[in-house]
Enzyme design. Structure first.
Site, PDB file in Angstrom:
ATOM      1  N   HIS A   1       0.793  -1.230   0.000  1.00  0.00           N
ATOM      2  CA  HIS A   1       0.000   0.000   0.000  1.00  0.00           C
ATOM      3  C   HIS A   1       0.825   1.279   0.000  1.00  0.00           C
ATOM      4  O   HIS A   1       0.242   2.365  -0.030  1.00  0.00           O
ATOM      5  CB  HIS A   1      -0.931   0.028   1.213  1.00  0.00           C
ATOM      6  CG  HIS A   1      -2.202  -0.744   1.015  1.00  0.00           C
ATOM      7  ND1 HIS A   1      -3.302  -0.231   0.369  1.00  0.00           N
ATOM      8  CD2 HIS A   1      -2.537  -2.004   1.360  1.00  0.00           C
ATOM      9  CE1 HIS A   1      -4.265  -1.134   0.340  1.00  0.00           C
ATOM     10  NE2 HIS A   1      -3.831  -2.229   0.932  1.00  0.00           N
TER      11      HIS A   1
ATOM     12  N   LYS B   1      -8.510  14.474   3.161  1.00  0.00           N
ATOM     13  CA  LYS B   1      -7.715  13.249   3.297  1.00  0.00           C
ATOM     14  C   LYS B   1      -6.838  13.425   4.523  1.00  0.00           C
ATOM     15  O   LYS B   1      -6.808  14.500   5.123  1.00  0.00           O
ATOM     16  CB  LYS B   1      -6.880  12.974   2.046  1.00  0.00           C
ATOM     17  CG  LYS B   1      -6.100  14.173   1.529  1.00  0.00           C
ATOM     18  CD  LYS B   1      -5.483  13.887   0.169  1.00  0.00           C
ATOM     19  CE  LYS B   1      -6.484  13.924  -0.942  1.00  0.00           C
ATOM     20  NZ  LYS B   1      -6.715  12.661  -1.622  1.00  0.00           N
ATOM     21  N   ARG B   2      -6.140  12.372   4.906  1.00  0.00           N
ATOM     22  CA  ARG B   2      -5.242  12.511   6.060  1.00  0.00           C
ATOM     23  C   ARG B   2      -4.251  13.655   5.822  1.00  0.00           C
ATOM     24  O   ARG B   2      -3.841  13.913   4.696  1.00  0.00           O
ATOM     25  CB  ARG B   2      -4.483  11.211   6.306  1.00  0.00           C
ATOM     26  CG  ARG B   2      -5.322  10.114   6.920  1.00  0.00           C
ATOM     27  CD  ARG B   2      -4.552   8.819   7.017  1.00  0.00           C
ATOM     28  NE  ARG B   2      -4.133   8.366   5.702  1.00  0.00           N
ATOM     29  CZ  ARG B   2      -2.917   8.493   5.215  1.00  0.00           C
ATOM     30  NH1 ARG B   2      -1.973   9.088   5.931  1.00  0.00           N
ATOM     31  NH2 ARG B   2      -2.612   8.052   4.019  1.00  0.00           N
TER      32      ARG B   2
ATOM     33  N   LYS C   1       0.758  14.571   0.805  1.00  0.00           N
ATOM     34  CA  LYS C   1      -0.546  14.894   0.213  1.00  0.00           C
ATOM     35  C   LYS C   1      -0.670  16.383  -0.104  1.00  0.00           C
ATOM     36  O   LYS C   1      -1.617  16.816  -0.736  1.00  0.00           O
ATOM     37  CB  LYS C   1      -1.667  14.433   1.139  1.00  0.00           C
ATOM     38  CG  LYS C   1      -1.734  12.903   1.241  1.00  0.00           C
ATOM     39  CD  LYS C   1      -2.864  12.448   2.129  1.00  0.00           C
ATOM     40  CE  LYS C   1      -2.884  10.933   2.263  1.00  0.00           C
ATOM     41  NZ  LYS C   1      -3.336  10.237   1.038  1.00  0.00           N
TER      42      LYS C   1
ATOM     43  N   THR D   1      -8.513   6.602  -3.133  1.00  0.00           N
ATOM     44  CA  THR D   1      -9.879   6.188  -3.475  1.00  0.00           C
ATOM     45  C   THR D   1     -10.844   7.369  -3.348  1.00  0.00           C
ATOM     46  O   THR D   1     -11.921   7.350  -3.943  1.00  0.00           O
ATOM     47  CB  THR D   1     -10.358   5.033  -2.576  1.00  0.00           C
ATOM     48  OG1 THR D   1     -10.153   5.382  -1.205  1.00  0.00           O
ATOM     49  CG2 THR D   1      -9.612   3.761  -2.897  1.00  0.00           C
TER      50      THR D   1
ATOM     51  N   LYS E   1     -14.392   8.534  -5.485  1.00  0.00           N
ATOM     52  CA  LYS E   1     -15.686   8.880  -4.872  1.00  0.00           C
ATOM     53  C   LYS E   1     -16.168  10.241  -5.370  1.00  0.00           C
ATOM     54  O   LYS E   1     -17.354  10.412  -5.695  1.00  0.00           O
ATOM     55  CB  LYS E   1     -15.541   8.882  -3.348  1.00  0.00           C
ATOM     56  CG  LYS E   1     -15.252   7.510  -2.767  1.00  0.00           C
ATOM     57  CD  LYS E   1     -14.675   7.581  -1.356  1.00  0.00           C
ATOM     58  CE  LYS E   1     -14.135   6.223  -0.934  1.00  0.00           C
ATOM     59  NZ  LYS E   1     -13.311   6.276   0.285  1.00  0.00           N
TER      60      LYS E   1
END
Length: 914
Positions: free
Chosen positions: A378, A569-570, A575, A677, A681
Site C-alpha cells: 500500500h 484526506k489525512r 498529500k 480512493t 468517490k
C-alpha cells in the site's frame, strides 16, 4: 404559488429504492415497537432518540439474520474456496443506512418511522461511526467486504475489535486536539459475540527442540473473543461475515499472584492482556515500532489462522469435529489476502502450525503457505515500511523468530545459487537487516512467502517492480501484479447521493449499481439539456444541504453558488495540503490587490486528521485554520473566498461533503500516492478532478481523457530527474513573486499576529527540507486553478468544449475487477457460490461489480449557469426537501405535506395507465 406537479414529475419522485409495500411498512412498525418494548425495555413515554435508533437497528438486523444463517449454511454445504481478508483496519463508518439500502428496506423504514412520528434521518445521525481505520487502507477493506458480498464470494474479513477507534478530532484555537473515540459506549447493535469460538493466543515463553518436534513452552496466554458483524450484499440474499477479535484475559491470568494473596493486583493485571484490543494505532504511512503494536499484529493473525484451520477441517455446517486431516488441498480451499504488511506474521504462524502442530514436512508446509498467501503493498514511503527489532521478536515471539531465520536462510541460498558472488544483492534481499539494531523487514517476508504481490494502481505497481522490490521482481517477475483500488457504488452513490442515483435510474435502469460499465448507456444523453438540467439541479440541492450543515455545525455562512473546492484526506506532507494553502493565499492577495476585479466565488474546504505525534501535520492544520481566520473576516474579500477546515473528517462526513463537491483536489507529489480512493468517490458524484499524474489519477485520466481532468505538475520521471539534479526550493522562491509573497506572509506572522514565529518550522521545511517539492509544482498548480476558474462562471465547473464522449466511453474497470483479477488465487469455479434463495424472493446475483471511479458521469455534471435553480425561487420556497427521493437526500414536496405509500402507489398506477 408554485405550479402543481404533473404526474410525470411525481413519478420522478419514486426512488430507486422502490415502493414500500403497505405490508412491509406494517411489519417494520410492529417489529420496531416490539424491540422498543422487549429489547430496550422502554415505552414511548421514556424512550430517548437513541432508544429509537437501537429499536430501528434491531428491526433492520432481523431482516439480516435469516439470510446470514442461510448464507453460512450454504457455504458449509457447498464447501467453496473461501477468501480471508486479513486487515488491522476496517473503516466501516455507519451501518444502518447501508444495510437498509442493500436489503431494499429504506422506503419501508422511512414510511414506518414517519408514521410513528419520528424522522429517519435524525435516527441515522445518532449512530456512531465504526472508525476502526486511519484512512484509505481501512476504507478499502470495508469496500472490499461490500463488493465481495455483492459478488456472492465466500469471503470473510478478519481484524481487531478496537475498543477505541480513530480519535475524534477537535479544533481548539486552531490546533488539533485528540479525544478518545469511545464508539462502543452505548453498545453495537450489529455485532454478535461468539464466546463458543474463543481461542488462545500465546506470547513470550521459550522454545525447546525435542525428539517429538519443536515445542513453545511457558507462554503467556491471552484469549481472543470473536465478534461477528453481518455484511450484506446488494439485493442478492448473501450475507457474509466480518469477524473482529477482542482480547480477554484468562481466568487464571497471573494465578501465582492470587495464590500468595495479592488477589487485587492479579485482577488489575488482567488489563495488561486486554490492552491488546484497546485502541487503534493512529499512525498511517509511518512505522512506530511499539511492542503493543506487534502484539496486535500477532494477536489477529494467531486467532484468525486457528479459526481458518478449524473451518477447513469441518465440512458440514455446525460441525466442529475435525474431518480433513490432510493439508494437500488447503490452498484449494483457502485464500489469505494480507492487507499490507500488518498481518505479515500469517506466514511464519501458518508455518508454525503446519510444522509444529500438524507435523507437515517443512518443504511441503512452505509450498502450502506460499500458495495460500497473497500480499497487497500500500505504500512506497520508506518511513511506512515495517521493520521490527530482532530483540523484540526474540522476547515476544521466539519460535517465530526461528522460523523467519529458517525462511530467510533458504531464500538467500536460492538467491546465491542464481547470482553467485553478488553479496550486495544478498544484503538487499535479506529479510534480516544487519546494523546496530538488527531488524526484520516485514515487506520482504511478505514477498518471499506469497504467491502473488500486487500494487494498488498501475503506476504504483510499476514503482514496486522497478524500485521498492526491484531485486525480487527480477527473481520472480510472474509473482508481481497490479490490482487498482476501487470503491463500492452502493455507499458512495446510492446511499450518499440518492438524487443522482434516481436521476440515472430513470434513464438507464438499476443495473449500473452492480455494473458501472452500464453508465455508457448515458452517452446518447451527453447533450440532452433536460438530463443535464436534472443532474445540475441535484448537484445544487446537495450544495444547499451541505451549506446548511456547515452553517449549523461550523457557524459559518457560505455562498452555495460558489465553487466547492474540496481537499479531504489525512494530513501529511506528501498529500501537499501546503500547496493548496499557498494557492489560497495567492487568491487572497489577488483579491486584495484588485478588489474591483471579477473573481469566481470559491469555498475551499480542507479536512483530515493528523497523527498525534506528527508535528508538521498539526502545524499544517493550524496554518489552514489561521488562513481561514484572516480570509473569512476580511470585508474586502466578502463571499468571494472562504476557507473552512472540516473538523473530525470521517466516513459519515465524507458521505455529506462528496456529493456537494465541485472540485476534487488530488495533488500529491507524483510517485508518492499509492492509489487514492477519494478521487474515485468525488468523480462518481460529479466533481471535477485537479491533480497530478499520481496513483489512480493516471488511469482515471486515461479512461476519461486527460483533457477532461485538470492535470498539472511534475511526472514521476521529472521528480526522479529533479532528485538527481538536486531540488533547490530557493530557486522557485526567488523567481516567482506571488510564491515569495505568500511564503513571506506565513513566515512574518501575517496569519498568526499573536504568534509571529508560529509557522517558522513550516517555512524552514519548505525552504530547506521539502522531500515533496511543493514549490516545484506551485506555478503549474496556480495556472491550472486559473483554468478551473475560466470554466466556472458560477455554481461550479461548467461543461468543457473539450469533452470527448468517445474517450469517456472506453471500457471501465471496477472494484470487482480487482477481485476477479485475483481469481488465480481466490476463485476456482467453486469459490463464487450462488447465494441461497428465500421463499417469495427473486434470486439476483450481480456478477459484475465495476470500479466506481468512471469519469463518464462527469460529462453530465459539468453544467452552465443557466441550468442552476435560483435560490429563493419557487423550488426552494413553496417546496421543502423530503427525506427520500430526488431533492438533496430526498425529493421536493409541498411544504406541510407528506407523500405516503398509498399516494405513491396511486401515482404509479395512474402513470402506468397513461
Amino acid at each position: 404559488m408554485a405550479k402543481p406537479l404533473t404526474d410525470s414529475e411525481k413519478r420522478k419522485q419514486i426512488s430507486v429504492r422502490g415502493l414500500a409495500g403497505l405490508g412491509d411498512v406494517a411489519e417494520v412498525r410492529k417489529s420496531f415497537n416490539r424491540h422498543l418494548h422487549f429489547t430496550l425495555v422502554k415505552d414511548r413515554n421514556v424512550a430517548t432518540p437513541r432508544d429509537y435508533f437501537f429499536a430501528l437497528a434491531h428491526t433492520v438486523r432481523d431482516h439480516l439474520v435469516g439470510r446470514w444463517i442461510r448464507t453460512q449454511q450454504h457455504y458449509y454445504e457447498r464447501d467453496p474456496k473461501r477468501i480471508y481478508y486479513l486487515s488491522l483496519e476496517f473503516y466501516m463508518g455507519r451501518t444502518l443506512q447501508n444495510t437498509m439500502v442493500n436489503l431494499g428496506l429504506q422506503n419501508a423504514c422511512d414510511e414506518a418511522i414517519y408514521q410513528l412520528g419520528l424522522d429517519l434521518e435524525e435516527l441515522e445521525e445518532i449512530e456512531e461511526d465504526a472508525g476502526l481505520g486511519n484512512g484509505g487502507l481501512g476504507r478499502l477493506a470495508a469496500c472490499f467486504l461490500d463488493s465481495m458480498a455483492t459478488l456472492g464470494l465466500a469471503a470473510y474479513g478478519y481484524g481487531i475489535r478496537y475498543e477505541f477507534g480513530i480519535f475524534n478530532q477537535k479544533i481548539v484555537n486552531g490546533w488539533q486536539v485528540e479525544e478518545a473515540d469511545d464508539w462502543l459506549r452505548y453498545g453495537n447493535p450489529w455485532e454478535k459475540a461468539r464466546p463458543e469460538y474463543m481461542l488462545p493466543v500465546h506470547f513470550y515463553g521459550r522454545v525447546e527442540h525435542t525428539p517429538d518436534g519443536v515445542k513453545w513452552l511457558d507462554t503467556q496466554v491471552v484469549l481472543a473473543m470473536p465478534y461477528d458483524t453481518p455484511v450484506p450484499g446488494y439485493k442478492n440474499n448473501t450475507v457474509n461475515t466480518m469477524r473482529l477479535w477482542s482480547a480477554k484475559a484468562p481466568n487464571d491470568f497471573k494465578l501465582q499472584d492470587f495464590n500468595v494473596g495479592d488477589y487485587i493486583e492479579a485482577v488489575l493485571d488482567r488489563n495488561l492482556a486486554e490492552n491488546i484490543s484497546r485502541v487503534l494505532y493512529p499512525n498511517d504511512n509511518f512505522f512506530e515500532g511499539k511492542e503493543l503494536r506487534l502484539k496486535q499484529e500477532y494477536f489477529v493473525v494467531a486467532a484468525t489462522l486457528q479459526d481458518i484451520i478449524r473451518r477447513f477441517k469441518s465440512s458440514k455446517f455446525g460441525c466442529r469435529d475435525p474431518v480433513r486431516t490432510c493439508f494437500e488441498t488447503f490452498p484449494d480451499k483457502v485464500a489469505i489476502q494480507l492487507n499490507d504488511t500488518h498481518p505479515a506474521l500469517s506466514i511464519p504462524e501458518l508455518m508454525r502450525i503446519l510444522v509444529d502442530v500438524e507435523k507437515v514436512d517443512w518443504d511441503k508446509a512452505w509450498e502450502i503457505t506460499k500458495k495460500t498467501c497473497a500480499y497487497t503493498n500500500h505504500t512506497v514511503l520508506p518511513e511506512a515500511l515495517e521493520r521490527w527489532p530482532v530483540s523484540m521478536f526474540e522476547k515476544l515471539l521466539p519460535r517465530h523468530l526461528e522460523i523467519i531465520y529458517a525462511i530467510n536462510q533458504r531464500h538467500l541460498d536460492h538467491v546465491a545459487a542464481l547470482f553467485p558472488g553478488d553479496v550486495d544483492r544478498l544484503r538487499r534481499m535479506s529479510v534480516i537487516e544487519e546494523g546496530d539494531c538488527k531488524r526484520i523487514n516485514m515487506a520482504h517476508l511478505c514477498v518471499i512467502g506469497s504467491h502473488a504481490v500486487n500494487g494498488v494502481a498501475r503506476i504504483h505497481s510499476e514503482i514496486v517492480k522497478q524500485s521498492v522490490f526491484k531485486d525480487f521482481y527480477e527473481l520472480e517477475p510472474e509473482k508481481f501484479q497490479n490490482k487498482t483500488n476501487g470503491i463500492t457504488p452502493r455507499r458512495w452513490l446510492l446511499l450518499c447521493n440518492p438524487g443522482l442515483a434516481d436521476t440515472i435510474v430513470e434513464k438507464i435502469g438499476e443495473e449500473f449499481l452492480t455494473d458501472l460499465s452500464q453508465l455508457k448507456k448515458l452517452l446518447p444523453l451527453v447533450n440532452d439539456e433536460a438530463f443535464i438540467r436534472d443532474v445540475a439541479k441535484v448537484k445544487q440541492e446537495n450544495k444547499l444541504k451541505f451549506s446548511a450543515f456547515l452553517e449549523k455545525e461550523y457557524k459559518v455562512k457560505i455562498n452555495p453558488s460558489s465553487m466547492f473546492d474540496v481537499h479531504v484526506k489525512r494530513i501529511h506532507e506528501y498529500k501537499r495540503q501546503l500547496l493548496n494553502c499557498l494557492h489560497v493565499i495567492t487568491l487572497y492577495n489577488r483579491i486584495k490587490r484588485d478588489p474591483a476585479k471579477a473573481f469566481v466565488p470559491r469555498t475551499v474546504m480542507i479536512g483530515g486528521k493528523a497523527a498525534p505525534g506528527y508535528h508538521m501535520a498539526k502545524l499544517i492544520i493550524k496554518l489552514v485554520t489561521s488562513i481561514g481566520d484572516v480570509v473569512n473576516h476580511d470585508p474586502v474579500v466578502g463571499d468571494r473566498l472562504k476557507v473552512i477546515f472540516l473538523e473530525n473528517y470521517r466516513v459519515s462526513l465524507a458521505e455529506k461533503v462528496i456529493p456537494a463537491a465541485d472540485l476534487s483536489q488530488q495533488i500529491s507529489t507524483a510517485g508518492t500516492e499509492a492509489s487514492g480512493t477519494g478521487n474515485m468517490k468525488f468523480m462518481l458524484n460529479g466533481a471535477l478532478t485537479i491533480g497530478t499524474m499520481d496513483g489512480a489519477n493516471v488511469e482515471m485520466a486515461e479512461e476519461a481523457g486527460a483533457e477532461n481532468l485538470f492535470i498539472f505538475g511534475l511526472r514521476v520521471e521529472d521528480v526522479e530527474a529533479l532528485d538527481r539534479k538536486g531540488y533547490n526550493a530557493r530557486e522557485y522562491y526567488d523567481r516567482l513573486p506571488e510564491l515569495k509573497q505568500a511564503v513571506d506572509q506565513i513566515s512574518s506572522g501575517f496569519f498568526s499576529p499573536k504568534e509571529p514565529d508560529c509557522f517558522k518550522d513550516v517555512v524552514n521545511m519548505l525552504m530547506h527540507h521539502d522531500r515533496f517539492k511543493v514549490f516545484a509544482d506551485y506555478e503549474a498548480y496556480v495556472q491550472c486553478q486559473a483554468q478551473v476558474d475560466q470554466l466556472t462562471p458560477r455554481g461550479g465547473p461548467r461543461r468543457s468544449s473539450g469533452i470527448s464522449p468517445a474517450r469517456a466511453s472506453s471500457p471501465v474497470t471496477g472494484l470487482s475487477r480487482s477481485m476477479r483479477g485475483r481469481s488465480g488465487a481466490w476463485s476456482p469455479p467453486t469459490c463464487r457460490s450462488r447465494p441461497p434463495t428465500f421463499p417469495g424472493t427473486r434470486r439476483t446475483l450481480p456478477w459484475r461489480d465495476q470500479r466506481a471511479f468512471v469519469f463518464l458521469l462527469t460529462l453530465h455534471l459539468l453544467f452552465s449557469p443557466s441550468t442552476l435553480p435560483a435560490a429563493g425561487g419557487p423550488c426552494f420556497s413553496e417546496y421543502h426537501v423530503s427525506r427520500r427521493g430526488r431533492g438533496g437526500q430526498g425529493g421536493f414536496e409541498r411544504a406541510g405535506q407528506r407523500r405516503n405509500v398509498l399516494e405513491v402507489l396511486l401515482v404509479s398506477c395512474k402513470g402506468s395507465q397513461s
